[in-house]
Design an enzyme around this catalytic site. Structure first.
Site, PDB file in Angstrom:
ATOM      1  N   PHE A 117       0.851  -1.182   0.000  1.00 50.71           N
ATOM      2  CA  PHE A 117       0.000   0.000   0.000  1.00 50.71           C
ATOM      3  C   PHE A 117       0.890   1.237   0.000  1.00 50.71           C
ATOM      4  CE2 PHE A 117      -4.506   1.110   0.710  1.00 50.71           C
ATOM      5  CZ  PHE A 117      -5.103  -0.075   0.292  1.00 50.71           C
ATOM      6  N   GLN A 237      -7.955  14.665   3.055  1.00 51.93           N
ATOM      7  CA  GLN A 237      -7.277  13.880   2.024  1.00 51.93           C
ATOM      8  C   GLN A 237      -8.079  13.724   0.743  1.00 51.93           C
ATOM      9  OE1 GLN A 237      -6.517   9.400   2.599  1.00 51.93           O
ATOM     10  NE2 GLN A 237      -4.492  10.330   2.577  1.00 51.93           N
ATOM     11  N   HIS A 239      -8.067  11.349  -2.356  1.00 46.17           N
ATOM     12  CA  HIS A 239      -7.511  10.069  -2.796  1.00 46.17           C
ATOM     13  C   HIS A 239      -7.253  10.164  -4.296  1.00 46.17           C
ATOM     14  CE1 HIS A 239      -7.126   5.800  -3.647  1.00 46.17           C
ATOM     15  NE2 HIS A 239      -7.192   5.516  -2.363  1.00 46.17           N
ATOM     16  N   LEU A 249     -14.480   5.146  -5.159  1.00 43.33           N
ATOM     17  CA  LEU A 249     -13.074   4.850  -4.932  1.00 43.33           C
ATOM     18  C   LEU A 249     -12.591   3.607  -5.658  1.00 43.33           C
ATOM     19  CD1 LEU A 249     -10.858   6.100  -3.038  1.00 43.33           C
ATOM     20  CD2 LEU A 249     -11.094   3.967  -1.784  1.00 43.33           C
ATOM     21  N   GLU A 252      -6.242   1.794  -3.435  1.00 45.08           N
ATOM     22  CA  GLU A 252      -4.807   1.826  -3.657  1.00 45.08           C
ATOM     23  C   GLU A 252      -4.258   0.404  -3.787  1.00 45.08           C
ATOM     24  OE1 GLU A 252      -2.906   5.178  -1.355  1.00 45.08           O
ATOM     25  OE2 GLU A 252      -2.133   3.426  -0.329  1.00 45.08           O
ATOM     26  N   ARG A 283      -0.614   9.419  -0.600  1.00 47.57           N
ATOM     27  CA  ARG A 283      -1.745   9.883  -1.411  1.00 47.57           C
ATOM     28  C   ARG A 283      -1.667  11.353  -1.782  1.00 47.57           C
ATOM     29  NH1 ARG A 283      -6.448   6.512   1.768  1.00 47.57           N
ATOM     30  NH2 ARG A 283      -5.771   4.525   0.876  1.00 47.57           N
ATOM     31  N   HIS A 370     -11.814  12.317   0.191  1.00 50.71           N
ATOM     32  CA  HIS A 370     -11.843  10.973   0.748  1.00 50.71           C
ATOM     33  C   HIS A 370     -11.856  10.887   2.269  1.00 50.71           C
ATOM     34  CE1 HIS A 370     -11.282   6.684   0.736  1.00 50.71           C
ATOM     35  NE2 HIS A 370     -10.129   6.761   1.347  1.00 50.71           N
ATOM     36  N   ARG A 412      -3.047  10.949   5.842  1.00 54.24           N
ATOM     37  CA  ARG A 412      -3.158   9.587   6.344  1.00 54.24           C
ATOM     38  C   ARG A 412      -2.604   8.595   5.335  1.00 54.24           C
ATOM     39  NH1 ARG A 412      -6.891   5.357   5.547  1.00 54.24           N
ATOM     40  NH2 ARG A 412      -8.435   6.611   4.462  1.00 54.24           N
TER      41      ARG A 412
HETATM   42  C1  LIG Z   1     -14.506   3.998  -0.306  1.00 54.23           C
HETATM   43  C2  LIG Z   1     -13.627   4.011   0.902  1.00 54.23           C
HETATM   44  C3  LIG Z   1     -12.607   3.086   1.022  1.00 54.23           C
HETATM   45  C4  LIG Z   1     -11.782   3.084   2.137  1.00 54.23           C
HETATM   46  N1  LIG Z   1     -10.802   2.135   2.250  1.00 54.23           N
HETATM   47  C5  LIG Z   1     -10.030   2.109   3.363  1.00 54.23           C
HETATM   48  C6  LIG Z   1      -9.051   1.091   3.536  1.00 54.23           C
HETATM   49  O1  LIG Z   1      -8.875   0.206   2.698  1.00 54.23           O
HETATM   50  N2  LIG Z   1      -8.301   1.105   4.648  1.00 54.23           N
HETATM   51  C7  LIG Z   1      -8.466   2.052   5.619  1.00 54.23           C
HETATM   52  O2  LIG Z   1      -7.768   2.009   6.611  1.00 54.23           O
HETATM   53  N3  LIG Z   1      -9.413   3.011   5.496  1.00 54.23           N
HETATM   54  C8  LIG Z   1     -10.185   3.056   4.389  1.00 54.23           C
HETATM   55  N4  LIG Z   1     -11.147   4.035   4.270  1.00 54.23           N
HETATM   56  C9  LIG Z   1     -11.403   4.945   5.383  1.00 54.23           C
HETATM   57  C10 LIG Z   1     -12.227   4.272   6.447  1.00 54.23           C
HETATM   58  O3  LIG Z   1     -13.049   3.304   5.877  1.00 54.23           O
HETATM   59  C11 LIG Z   1     -13.112   5.240   7.208  1.00 54.23           C
HETATM   60  O4  LIG Z   1     -12.352   6.314   7.633  1.00 54.23           O
HETATM   61  C12 LIG Z   1     -13.675   4.557   8.426  1.00 54.23           C
HETATM   62  O5  LIG Z   1     -14.357   3.395   8.050  1.00 54.23           O
HETATM   63  C13 LIG Z   1     -14.579   5.431   9.261  1.00 54.23           C
HETATM   64  O6  LIG Z   1     -15.124   4.633  10.294  1.00 54.23           O
HETATM   65  P1  LIG Z   1     -15.929   5.251  11.502  1.00 54.23           P
HETATM   66  O7  LIG Z   1     -16.246   4.139  12.421  1.00 54.23           O
HETATM   67  O8  LIG Z   1     -15.206   6.422  12.023  1.00 54.23           O
HETATM   68  O9  LIG Z   1     -17.224   5.818  10.802  1.00 54.23           O
HETATM   69  P2  LIG Z   1     -18.392   5.084   9.960  1.00 54.23           P
HETATM   70  O10 LIG Z   1     -18.116   3.684   9.666  1.00 54.23           O
HETATM   71  O11 LIG Z   1     -18.727   5.942   8.833  1.00 54.23           O
HETATM   72  O12 LIG Z   1     -19.558   5.145  10.960  1.00 54.23           O
HETATM   73  C14 LIG Z   1     -20.196   6.337  11.292  1.00 54.23           C
HETATM   74  C15 LIG Z   1     -21.398   5.957  12.087  1.00 54.23           C
HETATM   75  O13 LIG Z   1     -21.931   7.092  12.709  1.00 54.23           O
HETATM   76  C16 LIG Z   1     -23.312   7.125  12.511  1.00 54.23           C
HETATM   77  N5  LIG Z   1     -23.688   8.533  12.577  1.00 54.23           N
HETATM   78  C17 LIG Z   1     -23.154   9.579  11.930  1.00 54.23           C
HETATM   79  N6  LIG Z   1     -23.753  10.722  12.290  1.00 54.23           N
HETATM   80  C18 LIG Z   1     -24.690  10.371  13.203  1.00 54.23           C
HETATM   81  C19 LIG Z   1     -25.647  11.114  13.951  1.00 54.23           C
HETATM   82  N7  LIG Z   1     -25.756  12.430  13.829  1.00 54.23           N
HETATM   83  N8  LIG Z   1     -26.463  10.432  14.774  1.00 54.23           N
HETATM   84  C20 LIG Z   1     -26.377   9.072  14.899  1.00 54.23           C
HETATM   85  N9  LIG Z   1     -25.488   8.354  14.217  1.00 54.23           N
HETATM   86  C21 LIG Z   1     -24.653   8.995  13.390  1.00 54.23           C
HETATM   87  C22 LIG Z   1     -23.558   6.444  11.204  1.00 54.23           C
HETATM   88  O14 LIG Z   1     -24.850   5.925  11.152  1.00 54.23           O
HETATM   89  C23 LIG Z   1     -22.515   5.344  11.267  1.00 54.23           C
HETATM   90  O15 LIG Z   1     -23.019   4.237  11.972  1.00 54.23           O
HETATM   91  C24 LIG Z   1     -11.973   4.056   3.147  1.00 54.23           C
HETATM   92  C25 LIG Z   1     -12.998   4.996   3.025  1.00 54.23           C
HETATM   93  C26 LIG Z   1     -13.810   4.994   1.903  1.00 54.23           C
HETATM   94  C27 LIG Z   1     -14.862   6.027   1.780  1.00 54.23           C
END
Ligand SMILES: Cc1cc2nc3c(=O)[nH]c(=O)nc-3n(C[C@H](O)[C@H](O)[C@H](O)COP(=O)(O)OP(=O)(O)OC[C@H]3O[C@@H](n4cnc5c(N)ncnc54)[C@H](O)[C@@H]3O)c2cc1C
Ligand code: SF4
Ligand code: FES
Lengths: 597, 236
Positions: A117, A237, A239, A249, A252, A283, A370, A412
């Protein structure tokens, strides 16, 4: 009628960070998770390429290398104590996920498979290293499913489709949240001892984005409105490889498996920008290189995009030129079938949305918004901080993309977000339960829903006002143009003015739906308010930093300035005014150096 | 191109207690997603239209709908594939709450009834990963892709008519554990599925397989579960 519930720990968000926090908090305290989406709809499920951990399953790797790569990737803005902690925890949490049932892809010997990566290297040879632990190209999906499954196993209490609109505080101590139940439109008050925010990011500020509709910055906006600061928002960031015009997306991991970026002249241009690791540079570096190629007229057919090529003959050609070897020493060669089995979803996205088969044709790509490096400031234990001195906000925790620990600094590395979710989600969950055990419920204010009602009534009280789409589109275009990959003082100043104007116009926003049941119209309007707040704070934080570091690249200040700007930004919001303060970066072992890839 | 879009409307709260359709003529690109069209109408014409969505690229499972009579994700259905006359309705067999939003609780409750989590408390002495060969993984990998969108279950004629039936998605998720070499509770799951609401309710209509946006071989997974029940277990 407002209902009031009481739980010792309230977790807002059911993505990777929220669910990991829930698993740990529920071991020690009465815990409930609130999520605006069904947990399995969370954006963690979209993550593709992998989770970083120096397991060294197929070739030598070390936790220290992972740490250094992360520090360097962060352009030295990451806090080194937290980075060391995260990278040291990585192998353990990856094994923990496996024990919970995560179906990782496997090596022939049955160990967890790993891929290359961007920015992850063998520090001795400087070459890319196999560090990203993956489950095909649906690693996030498997993490989300596995954690949710374990929450079911452990009978974690969920309030699904409860949208949190406010954080309750009493005398500086967090003591609950207000949420609207989507199905009924009723407000609910959740009285708690600890509140954990795990609400994800805010990439919907920009026009072209890999982020879900739900990525509206609710957590940062809610805390800003409660007088708490947001950290390092200027670092967002882009991407390098989003599908042309759609922003979806392309992981990578495609480049990790040998895919290369090709410009309109047929050149593998990353050779010029990052001679050692080429397409697997950080990135920020790759996204800027693409922009520069496009600016120089080297886009495909002179247009605003380049190609990502993973046709097996192309992969093999460049692998041979690079002298890339398999772990057993034989030359690196791939077949179309092998690529398909490693990134099946990417192939599916290309077929569905572009009508092309990436095994046979190159993919048209452009950088896409991203990931939020910035967010609610926390320490290594997930405790939210209220100032530059690191004062803890009692009862408030944050983890995941919404938080800024900061382990990602100014940029990141891929695979480090999933790692961050699991490591700091766990830490925040444990700490929240521990804190709850030693604390009493702080009494609620008399009318805890007042502030929320005020916000909703303002939207519902109007008709024929500004439209959500109009304001939203103006915000996204402006932020893409002027607070995007490259920035100038002039552009950012005009973006600040524009965001102020949009926030004024937002006061006059109206919606069509005045009902209670699943009023998504109203909530979309409320979410737009969050985006505008975070956009303004982002633009102001960015304009104030006259240097280029990581994802914050200024044409008028192209160099990093460690003497004056090796520091984190903290932003507070008061009406249309944003006040900034700065705090030092924690540096332990790695003195800032020039960053070359 | 001009698209004729027919959207199902139902919202007792606003007096629309008899389902009906609203129709729109809108300008669209062949590559537009049906979700883009819905967003366009909601944003510009009628904000009261309600549906769930999040990721917009077929990975979160929010927006399974009936599009021209077939279950699809609105974000994965492109105009060029579904044609210029498009009818959008909620999935069948779950109570409609408002427009395209259905009550998902029965679906998730069924899913939870089959212990959708790995059961195995033994971990290797060195604390590292349990070993699993690529071949062992392949045995169940297909069913790990499920995003719980309910497109399969709500396309199944048995599910529509038989309240007892757990539905294809639940069996897919049970399959994911039954055939995982690391799991130790295959027999318990098989016993539950051998029961009256279980796998043998399936009449191999194949609707589920056609509906699955993740291209999971749903009918095959159900058949494998039936076989395992008949043959008395799973060999890893
Ligand atoms: C397409 C894509 C590919 C990626 N690939 C990678 C990868 O390969 N490796 C890596 O390390 N990272 C990757 N990332 C980044 C990573 O996936 C995210 O940063 C990470 O999953 C975020 O997780 P989280 O638990 O913080 O939030 P999320 O999984 O987004 O969860 C947010 C939660 O909060 C809830 N929520 C939000 N606002 C409210 C509110 N006001 N009231 C109640 N609930 C709320 C939502 O319902 C959800 O359950 C990728 C991101 C994307 C978009
Ligand atoms: S098996 Fe396919 S159709 Fe059924 S719920 Fe899972 S992803 Fe959806
Ligand atoms: S919006 Fe996520 S699957 Fe369609």
């Amino acid at each position: 009628m407002t209902q009031t519930h009481q739980h010792e720990v309230i977790i807002v968000g059911a993505g990777g960070a929220g669910l990991m926090a829930a698993l740990y908090a529920s071991r020690g305290a009465d815990t409930a998770v609130l999520s605006k989406l069904y947990p399995t709809r969370s954006h963690t499920g979209a993550a593709q390429g992998g989770i970083g951990a120096a397991l060294g399953n197929l070739e030598p790797d070390k936790v220290e290398w992972h740490s250094f790569d992360t520090v360097k990737g962060s352009d030295y803005l990451g806090d080194q104590d937290a980075i060391d902690y995260m990278c040291a925890q990585a192998p353990e949490v990856v094994y923990e996920l496996e024990h919970m049932g995560l179906p990782f892809s496997r090596n022939a010997d049955g160990t967890i498979a790993q891929r290359r990566f961007g920015g992850h290297t063998n520090n001795d040879t400087k070459q890319p290293v196999l560090r990203s632990c993956y489950a095909a190209d649906r690693t996030g999906h498997m993490i989300l499913q596995t954690l949710y499954q374990n929450c079911i196993k452990n009978k974690v209490h969920f309030y699904d489709e409860f949208h949190v609109l406010d954080l309750l505080m009493n005398d500086g101590v967090a003591n609950g949240v207000v949420a609207v139940e989507l199905a009924t439109g009723e407000l609910h008050v959740f009285h708690a001892k600890s509140v954990v925010f795990a609400t994800g990011g805010h990439g919907r500020i920009w026009e072209l984005t890999s982020n879900a509709y739900a990525y509206t910055g609710d957590g940062v906006a809610i805390t800003l409105r409660r007088g708490l600061p947001a950290q390092d928002l200027e670092f967002f960031q882009f991407h390098p490889t989003g599908i042309l015009k759609l922003g979806i997306l392309i992981t990578e991991g495609v480049r990790g498996e040998g895919g290369v970026l090709i410009n309109g002249k047929g050149e593998r241009f990353m050779e010029r920008y990052a001679p050692t690791v080429k397409d697997l540079a950080s990135r920020d570096v790759v996204s800027r290189s693409i922009y520069l190629e496009i600016r120089d007229g080297n886009g495909i057919k002179g247009d605003r995009y380049v190609h990502l090529d993973m046709r097996p003959e192309v992969v093999n050609h460049y692998a041979e030129l690079d002298g890339r070897k398999m772990p057993d020493g034989t030359p690196y060669r791939v077949t179309g079938e092998q690529l398909l089995s490693k990134v099946p979803d990417i192939v599916d996205f290309c077929r569905t949305y572009l009508g092309i088969d990436p095994i046979k044709e190159p993919m048209p790509i452009q950088p896409t918004a991203h990931y939020a490096m910035g967010g609610i400031p926390t320490n290594m234990h997930g405790q939210a901080l209220s100032d530059a001195k690191g004062t803890i906000v009692p009862g408030l925790f944050a983890a995941g993309e919404v938080a800024c620990v900061s382990v990602h600094g100014a940029n990141r590395l891929g695979t480090n977000s999933l790692l961050d979710l699991v490591v700091f989600g766990k830490e925040a969950g444990k700490m929240a339960a521990e804190y709850a055990k030693g604390a009493d419920y702080k009494p609620l204010e008399n009318n805890p829903t007042d502030f929320t009602r005020q916000q909703l009534d303002r939207i519902l009280g109007k008709s024929g006002g500004e439209k959500i789409v109009t304001l939203g589109e103006e915000m996204k275009t402006k932020m893409m143009d002027d607070v995007g990959v490259f920035r100038t003082a002039e552009g950012m100043t005009s973006a600040i003015e524009k965001m102020r104007e949009l926030r004024e116009r937002y006061k006059n926003i109206s919606v069509d739906d005045h009902g209670k049941r699943f009023n998504t119209d109203l909530l979309n309007a409320w979410e737009l308010g969050c985006l505008l707040d975070v956009a303004l704070a982002t633009a102001v934080s960015a304009e104030a930093r006259p240097e280029s570091r990581g994802a914050h690249a200024r044409e008028d200040f192209p160099k990093r300035n460690d003497t004056e700007w090796l520091k984190h930004t903290l932003a507070w919001m008061d009406g249309n005014q944003v006040r900034l303060e700065y705090k030092p970066v924690t540096i332990t072992k790695y003195e800032p150096k020039e960053r070359v890839y | 191109m001009l698209v004729y879009l027919k959207i199902y409307r139902y919202n007792p709260e606003a007096g629309r207690n008899v389902p009906s359709f609203d129709t729109y003529n809108i300008e669209a690109e062949p590559t537009d997603r049906v979700l883009d069209l819905l967003e366009h109408v909601k944003g510009n014409v009628d904000g009261t239209i309600s549906f769930r969505r999040s990721c917009a690229h077929g990975v979160c499972g929010s927006d399974a709908m009936r599009i021209n009579g077939r279950n699809m994700l609105a974000c994965k259905a492109l105009v060029k594939d579904v044609g210029t006359e498009i009818t959008v309705e909620p999935i069948l067999g779950l109570p409609v709450l408002k427009d395209m939003i259905v009550d998902m609780e029965p679906f998730f409750n069924s899913y939870k009834s089959l212990m959708p989590f790995l059961i195995n408390e033994d971990v290797p002495a060195d604390g590292k990963e349990r070993r699993q060969t690529p071949e062992q993984l392949e045995r169940f990998e297909d069913t790990t892709k499920c995003i719980l969108c309910a497109a399969c279950t709500t396309s199944c004629p048995v599910f529509w008519s038989d309240e007892q039936y757990v539905g294809p998605a639940t069996i897919v998720n049970a399959h994911r554990f039954i055939f995982d070499s690391r799991d130790q509770a295959a027999n318990t799951r098989l016993e539950i599925l051998a029961d009256h609401g279980g796998a043998f309710r399936c009449r191999t209509a194949f609707n589920c397989t056609e509906a699955c946006p993740r291209e999971i071989h749903v009918t095959q997974a159900i058949a494998e579960v039936k076989n395992a029940i008949t043959s008395g277990g799973v060999e890893h």
